[in-house]
Design a protein around this motif. Structure first.
Motif, mmCIF file in Angstrom:
data_model
loop_
_atom_site.group_PDB
_atom_site.id
_atom_site.type_symbol
_atom_site.label_atom_id
_atom_site.label_comp_id
_atom_site.label_asym_id
_atom_site.label_seq_id
_atom_site.Cartn_x
_atom_site.Cartn_y
_atom_site.Cartn_z
ATOM 1 N N THR A 310 46.503 23.270 50.610
ATOM 2 C CA THR A 310 47.958 23.128 50.668
ATOM 3 C C THR A 310 48.679 24.032 49.677
ATOM 4 O O THR A 310 49.862 24.296 49.831
ATOM 5 N N SER A 311 47.986 24.484 48.647
ATOM 6 C CA SER A 311 48.582 25.396 47.671
ATOM 7 C C SER A 311 47.615 26.551 47.402
ATOM 8 O O SER A 311 46.401 26.385 47.472
ATOM 9 N N TYR A 312 48.214 27.713 47.118
ATOM 10 C CA TYR A 312 47.417 28.919 46.943
ATOM 11 C C TYR A 312 47.823 29.642 45.661
ATOM 12 O O TYR A 312 48.947 29.507 45.177
ATOM 13 N N SER A 313 46.880 30.408 45.138
ATOM 14 C CA SER A 313 47.152 31.337 44.053
ATOM 15 C C SER A 313 46.869 32.749 44.549
ATOM 16 O O SER A 313 46.007 32.955 45.410
ATOM 17 N N ASP A 314 47.612 33.700 44.026
ATOM 18 C CA ASP A 314 47.345 35.087 44.379
ATOM 19 C C ASP A 314 46.018 35.533 43.784
ATOM 20 O O ASP A 314 45.598 35.057 42.733
ATOM 21 N N GLY A 315 45.369 36.454 44.481
ATOM 22 C CA GLY A 315 44.132 37.025 43.972
ATOM 23 C C GLY A 315 44.389 37.938 42.786
ATOM 24 O O GLY A 315 45.431 37.846 42.123
ATOM 25 N N ALA A 316 43.477 38.831 42.529
ATOM 26 C CA ALA A 316 43.542 39.654 41.326
ATOM 27 C C ALA A 316 44.389 40.907 41.533
ATOM 28 O O ALA A 316 44.253 41.603 42.532
ATOM 29 N N LYS A 317 45.283 41.161 40.576
ATOM 30 C CA LYS A 317 45.940 42.461 40.530
ATOM 31 C C LYS A 317 44.987 43.448 39.863
ATOM 32 O O LYS A 317 44.123 43.066 39.066
ATOM 33 N N GLU A 318 45.146 44.704 40.198
ATOM 34 C CA GLU A 318 44.183 45.718 39.752
ATOM 35 C C GLU A 318 44.904 46.863 39.054
ATOM 36 O O GLU A 318 45.880 47.409 39.573
ATOM 37 N N ILE A 319 44.417 47.219 37.880
ATOM 38 C CA ILE A 319 44.943 48.350 37.118
ATOM 39 C C ILE A 319 43.779 49.267 36.782
ATOM 40 O O ILE A 319 42.719 48.803 36.333
ATOM 41 N N GLY A 320 43.944 50.567 37.014
ATOM 42 C CA GLY A 320 42.869 51.511 36.739
ATOM 43 C C GLY A 320 43.383 52.776 36.078
ATOM 44 O O GLY A 320 44.490 53.237 36.356
ATOM 45 N N VAL A 321 42.582 53.310 35.177
ATOM 46 C CA VAL A 321 42.871 54.607 34.555
ATOM 47 C C VAL A 321 41.605 55.458 34.657
ATOM 48 O O VAL A 321 40.486 54.942 34.639
ATOM 49 N N ILE A 345 38.627 49.917 35.174
ATOM 50 C CA ILE A 345 39.387 49.093 36.109
ATOM 51 C C ILE A 345 39.410 47.659 35.598
ATOM 52 O O ILE A 345 38.376 47.115 35.219
ATOM 53 N N ASN A 346 40.593 47.055 35.607
ATOM 54 C CA ASN A 346 40.757 45.664 35.216
ATOM 55 C C ASN A 346 41.315 44.874 36.383
ATOM 56 O O ASN A 346 42.331 45.257 36.967
ATOM 57 N N LEU A 347 40.629 43.783 36.760
ATOM 58 C CA LEU A 347 41.096 42.874 37.795
ATOM 59 C C LEU A 347 41.367 41.527 37.154
ATOM 60 O O LEU A 347 40.456 40.898 36.609
ATOM 61 N N SER A 348 42.623 41.078 37.217
ATOM 62 C CA SER A 348 43.000 39.820 36.580
ATOM 63 C C SER A 348 43.774 38.960 37.578
ATOM 64 O O SER A 348 44.825 39.365 38.070
ATOM 65 N N PRO A 349 43.260 37.743 37.895
ATOM 66 C CA PRO A 349 43.935 36.855 38.844
ATOM 67 C C PRO A 349 45.102 36.126 38.200
ATOM 68 O O PRO A 349 45.175 35.987 36.974
ATOM 69 N N SER A 350 46.023 35.624 39.038
ATOM 70 C CA SER A 350 47.166 34.870 38.521
ATOM 71 C C SER A 350 46.729 33.508 37.998
ATOM 72 O O SER A 350 47.316 32.975 37.055
ATOM 73 N N ASN A 351 45.681 32.925 38.591
ATOM 74 C CA ASN A 351 45.123 31.658 38.130
ATOM 75 C C ASN A 351 44.024 31.959 37.102
ATOM 76 O O ASN A 351 43.005 32.568 37.431
ATOM 77 N N GLU A 357 37.583 40.536 36.012
ATOM 78 C CA GLU A 357 36.550 41.579 35.957
ATOM 79 C C GLU A 357 37.068 42.791 35.196
ATOM 80 O O GLU A 357 38.210 43.218 35.373
ATOM 81 N N ASN A 358 36.216 43.360 34.361
ATOM 82 C CA ASN A 358 36.420 44.663 33.731
ATOM 83 C C ASN A 358 35.290 45.569 34.202
ATOM 84 O O ASN A 358 34.119 45.259 33.991
ATOM 85 N N ARG A 359 35.660 46.669 34.837
ATOM 86 C CA ARG A 359 34.659 47.536 35.457
ATOM 87 C C ARG A 359 34.737 48.945 34.863
ATOM 88 O O ARG A 359 35.815 49.515 34.718
#
Length: 379
Positions: A310-321, A345-351, A357-359
């Motif tokens: 019934t409720s959702y969180s957004d997945g991970a936003k991604e930032i890369g250099v 690359i950094n992937l960080s979820p809203s929840n 993940e740090n890649r």
């Protein structure tokens, strides 16, 4: 260069992001491009940390000119990959003496074999298209094992994909003077339902014999989104190239097993540059390509917060250099370039309770530029 490419035109590399760029190929050259990646990923979820290292094949492509106005590319690239194997344990409800271990496994992927043409409509205007065959298999399973040695249960899902992929592009170059020009690039990827076969079922086994129950087959339950891209590049002679890209994928219109509303539209902003001090310099360091880029991608997947969904969180936003070098390996008339790029690359979820993940990625690419079509005055 941060993954830019909508407005990038180069006779030194193959740019499959926009097939209109194929007209930039030199009339005397045959180019062959191949790339690999080495990855180290650090995961964290609820203060539990883990590390994984792997390698991947990124792309294979070759480019040549068919006509003074037509360039062609044939290539192969992975479209998506799946690979995980982990487990969690807990007590069976209403039984303090028996625990259950759930093992989650996924493997496989989808690949694309494609051919593309770029056509120069006018001196500064080119259009192009890629048509590809999308295929692959993905296997998923969850195995529940009891600590008392009883039968264990396997819930499995096997997905087979056989479909097509179509991308079109346009590039227009406007000279500012004899040393400078800007290029506008537009791309569109066709979104559609894929031709898929999905088998879902359950197996109960004691380790030697298996029994299957509730196996069902579903067809055409997955799709890919329509993708729009726009980019702008600035070029000064053959020394400096600066690019900015924006990409939008309409995931919100994609259905998963006839269920909509499971995705958000995905937006990506990227910028990058390449600088070569002196392309004809005698000093090797002057002929090296120095590259760097950065990008940001918004989350596209929705993750349920509870079993009810019934409720959702957004997945991970991604930032890369990224930053790297292109080393010229010139021998006689051959113009080979070895590209080495480091990427974070950094992937960080809203929840915060979900996995982050740090890649760290090391990308290695080799571009062979051979003068196959040169006619010698003297043999």
């Amino acid at each position: 260069m941060g993954g830019v490419g909508h407005a990038l035109r180069s006779n030194k590399h193959i740019n499959t992001m926009n097939p209109a760029s194929y007209t930039s190929v030199d009339s005397l050259s045959f180019m062959f491009d191949i790339g690999f990646s080495l990855k180290s990923s650090n995961y964290e979820e609820n203060n539990i940390k883990s590390n994984a290292r792997n390698s991947s094949f990124d792309y294979l492509a070759m480019q040549f000119r068919l006509h003074p106005r037509i360039g062609m590319v044939i290539g192969f690239t992975p479209f998506s990959t799946v690979g995980y194997n982990f487990s969690s344990s807990g007590n069976v409800p209403n039984s303090n003496n028996v625990s259950v271990t759930n093992t989650y496994y996924g493997d496989g992927g989808t690949n694309t074999v494609f051919a593309g043409l770029g056509f120069k409509v006018l001196k500064n205007l080119s259009i192009g298209a890629n048509i590809g065959y999308l295929y692959g298999n993905q296997e998923y399973s969850t195995t529940a094992t009891l600590s008392n040695g009883g039968d264990y249960t396997i819930n499995y899902r096997n997905l087979n994909v056989k479909s097509y992929k179509l991308d079109i592009g346009l590039q227009y170059t406007q000279p500012l003077n004899k040393n400078q020009n800007i290029t506008l690039g537009l791309t569109y990827g066709l979104g559609h339902q894929l031709n898929t076969t999905e088998v879902i079922g359950t197996q109960v086994t004691d380790g030697s014999s298996y029994s299957s129950t509730n196996e069902k087959t579903y067809y055409d339950g997955y799709g890919i989104p329509s993708t729009y891209g726009i980019g702008l590049s600035y070029q000064y002679k053959n020394n400096l190239t600066v690019c900015v890209d924006y990409t939008r994928q309409e995931w919100s219109k994609v259905k998963l097993s006839d269920v909509s509303g499971m995705y958000n539209d995905r937006n990506k902003i990227a910028a990058g540059f390449e600088y070569i001090p002196n392309t004809l310099g005698r000093n090797f360091l002057e002929r090296i390509s120095y590259r760097a880029g950065v990008y940001y991608t918004s989350p596209y997947i929705k993750i349920p917060n509870d079993i009810s969904g019934t409720s959702y969180s957004d997945g991970a936003k991604e930032i890369g250099v990224s930053a790297g070098f292109g080393f010229p390996l010139t021998l006689f008339q051959r113009k080979t370039v070895l590209s080495i790029t480091g990427q974070y690359i950094n992937l960080s979820p809203s929840n915060k309770n979900l996995m982050s993940e740090n890649r760290f990625v090391l990308k290695i690419g080799l571009t062979l530029n051979e003068p196959w079509f040169m006619k010698w005055r003297v043999n």
